[in-house]
Scaffold this motif. Structure first.
Motif, PDB file in Angstrom:
ATOM      1  N   LEU A   1      21.307 -19.768  26.380  1.00 43.40           N
ATOM      2  CA  LEU A   1      20.060 -19.571  27.121  1.00 43.40           C
ATOM      3  C   LEU A   1      18.862 -20.070  26.328  1.00 43.40           C
ATOM      4  O   LEU A   1      17.941 -20.680  26.890  1.00 43.40           O
ATOM      5  CB  LEU A   1      19.890 -18.085  27.462  1.00 43.40           C
ATOM      6  CG  LEU A   1      20.891 -17.495  28.464  1.00 43.40           C
ATOM      7  CD1 LEU A   1      20.662 -15.993  28.611  1.00 43.40           C
ATOM      8  CD2 LEU A   1      20.774 -18.193  29.815  1.00 43.40           C
TER       9      LEU A   1
ATOM     10  N   GLY B   1      18.821 -23.828  26.523  1.00 38.86           N
ATOM     11  CA  GLY B   1      18.378 -24.246  27.844  1.00 38.86           C
ATOM     12  C   GLY B   1      16.885 -24.108  28.027  1.00 38.86           C
ATOM     13  O   GLY B   1      16.223 -24.984  28.601  1.00 38.86           O
ATOM     14  N   LEU B   2      16.322 -23.019  27.523  1.00 41.13           N
ATOM     15  CA  LEU B   2      14.878 -22.817  27.608  1.00 41.13           C
ATOM     16  C   LEU B   2      14.119 -23.901  26.856  1.00 41.13           C
ATOM     17  O   LEU B   2      13.155 -24.480  27.370  1.00 41.13           O
ATOM     18  CB  LEU B   2      14.511 -21.438  27.048  1.00 41.13           C
ATOM     19  CG  LEU B   2      14.771 -20.229  27.953  1.00 41.13           C
ATOM     20  CD1 LEU B   2      14.612 -18.934  27.167  1.00 41.13           C
ATOM     21  CD2 LEU B   2      13.810 -20.244  29.138  1.00 41.13           C
TER      22      LEU B   2
ATOM     23  N   VAL C   1      25.810 -22.575  32.180  1.00 39.58           N
ATOM     24  CA  VAL C   1      24.716 -21.763  31.642  1.00 39.58           C
ATOM     25  C   VAL C   1      23.616 -22.650  31.082  1.00 39.58           C
ATOM     26  O   VAL C   1      22.425 -22.451  31.379  1.00 39.58           O
ATOM     27  CB  VAL C   1      25.234 -20.793  30.561  1.00 39.58           C
ATOM     28  CG1 VAL C   1      24.064 -20.101  29.854  1.00 39.58           C
ATOM     29  CG2 VAL C   1      26.150 -19.754  31.177  1.00 39.58           C
ATOM     30  N   PHE C   2      23.983 -23.632  30.281  1.00 40.83           N
ATOM     31  CA  PHE C   2      23.002 -24.527  29.666  1.00 40.83           C
ATOM     32  C   PHE C   2      22.230 -25.307  30.725  1.00 40.83           C
ATOM     33  O   PHE C   2      20.997 -25.338  30.720  1.00 40.83           O
ATOM     34  CB  PHE C   2      23.710 -25.485  28.703  1.00 40.83           C
ATOM     35  CG  PHE C   2      22.817 -26.536  28.119  1.00 40.83           C
ATOM     36  CD1 PHE C   2      21.912 -26.214  27.116  1.00 40.83           C
ATOM     37  CD2 PHE C   2      22.887 -27.854  28.556  1.00 40.83           C
ATOM     38  CE1 PHE C   2      21.087 -27.191  26.562  1.00 40.83           C
ATOM     39  CE2 PHE C   2      22.074 -28.834  28.015  1.00 40.83           C
ATOM     40  CZ  PHE C   2      21.162 -28.498  27.014  1.00 40.83           C
TER      41      PHE C   2
ATOM     42  N   ALA D   1      21.997 -24.757  34.049  1.00 42.76           N
ATOM     43  CA  ALA D   1      21.263 -23.914  34.979  1.00 42.76           C
ATOM     44  C   ALA D   1      19.970 -23.397  34.364  1.00 42.76           C
ATOM     45  O   ALA D   1      18.915 -23.386  35.023  1.00 42.76           O
ATOM     46  CB  ALA D   1      22.142 -22.746  35.429  1.00 42.76           C
ATOM     47  N   CYS D   2      20.023 -22.980  33.106  1.00 39.67           N
ATOM     48  CA  CYS D   2      18.830 -22.458  32.445  1.00 39.67           C
ATOM     49  C   CYS D   2      17.773 -23.555  32.279  1.00 39.67           C
ATOM     50  O   CYS D   2      16.596 -23.350  32.597  1.00 39.67           O
ATOM     51  CB  CYS D   2      19.200 -21.865  31.091  1.00 39.67           C
ATOM     52  SG  CYS D   2      17.812 -21.075  30.250  1.00 39.67           S
ATOM     53  N   ALA D   3      18.190 -24.716  31.789  1.00 40.00           N
ATOM     54  CA  ALA D   3      17.245 -25.823  31.591  1.00 40.00           C
ATOM     55  C   ALA D   3      16.636 -26.269  32.916  1.00 40.00           C
ATOM     56  O   ALA D   3      15.419 -26.511  33.011  1.00 40.00           O
ATOM     57  CB  ALA D   3      17.952 -26.997  30.912  1.00 40.00           C
TER      58      ALA D   3
ATOM     59  N   LEU E   1      16.362 -24.468  35.710  1.00 38.95           N
ATOM     60  CA  LEU E   1      15.509 -23.407  36.231  1.00 38.95           C
ATOM     61  C   LEU E   1      14.110 -23.486  35.625  1.00 38.95           C
ATOM     62  O   LEU E   1      13.105 -23.372  36.336  1.00 38.95           O
ATOM     63  CB  LEU E   1      16.124 -22.041  35.929  1.00 38.95           C
ATOM     64  CG  LEU E   1      15.258 -20.820  36.298  1.00 38.95           C
ATOM     65  CD1 LEU E   1      15.036 -20.767  37.809  1.00 38.95           C
ATOM     66  CD2 LEU E   1      15.897 -19.539  35.787  1.00 38.95           C
ATOM     67  N   VAL E   2      14.056 -23.691  34.323  1.00 39.27           N
ATOM     68  CA  VAL E   2      12.769 -23.814  33.643  1.00 39.27           C
ATOM     69  C   VAL E   2      11.971 -24.983  34.211  1.00 39.27           C
ATOM     70  O   VAL E   2      10.807 -24.847  34.604  1.00 39.27           O
ATOM     71  CB  VAL E   2      12.967 -23.999  32.126  1.00 39.27           C
ATOM     72  CG1 VAL E   2      11.641 -24.331  31.442  1.00 39.27           C
ATOM     73  CG2 VAL E   2      13.576 -22.743  31.519  1.00 39.27           C
TER      74      VAL E   2
ATOM     75  N   PHE F   1       8.104 -18.404  30.299  1.00 37.94           N
ATOM     76  CA  PHE F   1       9.389 -18.799  29.724  1.00 37.94           C
ATOM     77  C   PHE F   1       9.377 -18.668  28.207  1.00 37.94           C
ATOM     78  O   PHE F   1      10.410 -18.346  27.594  1.00 37.94           O
ATOM     79  CB  PHE F   1       9.731 -20.223  30.141  1.00 37.94           C
ATOM     80  CG  PHE F   1      10.226 -20.337  31.548  1.00 37.94           C
ATOM     81  CD1 PHE F   1      11.363 -19.669  31.962  1.00 37.94           C
ATOM     82  CD2 PHE F   1       9.546 -21.107  32.484  1.00 37.94           C
ATOM     83  CE1 PHE F   1      11.829 -19.755  33.266  1.00 37.94           C
ATOM     84  CE2 PHE F   1      10.000 -21.208  33.796  1.00 37.94           C
ATOM     85  CZ  PHE F   1      11.139 -20.529  34.187  1.00 37.94           C
TER      86      PHE F   1
ATOM     87  N   ILE G   1      14.707 -13.221  23.713  1.00 35.29           N
ATOM     88  CA  ILE G   1      16.030 -13.642  23.258  1.00 35.29           C
ATOM     89  C   ILE G   1      16.084 -13.646  21.733  1.00 35.29           C
ATOM     90  O   ILE G   1      17.061 -13.184  21.130  1.00 35.29           O
ATOM     91  CB  ILE G   1      16.378 -15.031  23.823  1.00 35.29           C
ATOM     92  CG1 ILE G   1      16.583 -14.950  25.334  1.00 35.29           C
ATOM     93  CG2 ILE G   1      17.635 -15.598  23.149  1.00 35.29           C
ATOM     94  CD1 ILE G   1      16.781 -16.291  26.003  1.00 35.29           C
TER      95      ILE G   1
END
Length: 204
Positions: A55, A58-59, A159-160, A162-164, A166-167, A183, A190
């Protein structure tokens, strides 16, 4: 201010409750391919030592550039694949290395206004390597069924990515600086969770 001060530690508690000193995962699925896939993917989703660093990466990648995920993904994918053979030669301490990496990445995502390509590529690659190394640590090379490996790889990618995405999609949809700040706050949570987790493990 009091609420903000306690938010990160409170959010970290559920992860700490699931943390144990035994990092190696004992896979128990039978011959059902779907169960094997689920069990492999479960390692990514259920263990903070793999989920939180993913996460964080990804952020950071999402905050970096509008095409951050697409540009970083090849490095992440190579890292994921290289982590599979690495898992057979590393020890349990690789999980702590992954936790430290995730904490550093989350901190960078939280405190830096801008990121650069080499930083994002290095983060994607290192996170990919350590994710599969942690997930498969304690097992010989290809000792486990193929679909357990597939579950780990696919869920790590999901996960990687989807997180990136989404941001970036949220920032593109709502063109307001407060979104990026939100974010970055999430990244700080985290980092706090991983720091508490690290302290818990080092304490023994």
């Amino acid at each position: 201010m009091t609420i903000k001060r306690w938010a990160a530690p409170c959010l970290a508690v559920p992860f700490l409750l699931e943390t144990t000193s035994a990092w190696a995962h004992a896979f128990k699925s039978g011959s059902d391919f779907y169960e094997q896939f689920q069990e492999g993917g479960g390692v990514i989703l259920a263990y903070p030592a793999t989920l939180l660093p993913l996460l964080a990466a990804g952020l950071l990648v999402g905050l970096w550039d509008k095409d951050g995920m697409a540009r970083s993904f090849p490095f992440f994918a190579v890292g994921i694949l290289l982590g599979i053979p690495l898992a057979s030669v590393v020890g349990p301490s690789v999980a702590l290395v992954c936790v430290v990496l995730g904490m550093i990445v989350a901190t960078l995502a939280a405190v830096l206004n801008k990121h650069v390509a080499i930083e994002s590529f290095a983060v994607a690659f290192a996170t990919g390597v350590l994710t599969t190394a942690v997930a498969l640590e304690g097992h010989g090379l290809f000792e486990l069924p193929f679909f357990i490996h597939a579950g780990i790889v696919v869920l790590a990618i999901v996960v990687f990515v989807a997180c990136a995405n989404l941001v970036r999609l949220t920032m593109n949809r709502f063109e307001n600086p407060i979104i990026a700040i939100g974010f970055r706050v999430a990244a700080s949570w985290i980092a706090a969770a991983l720091l508490m987790m690290l302290a818990f493990e080092l304490r023994g």
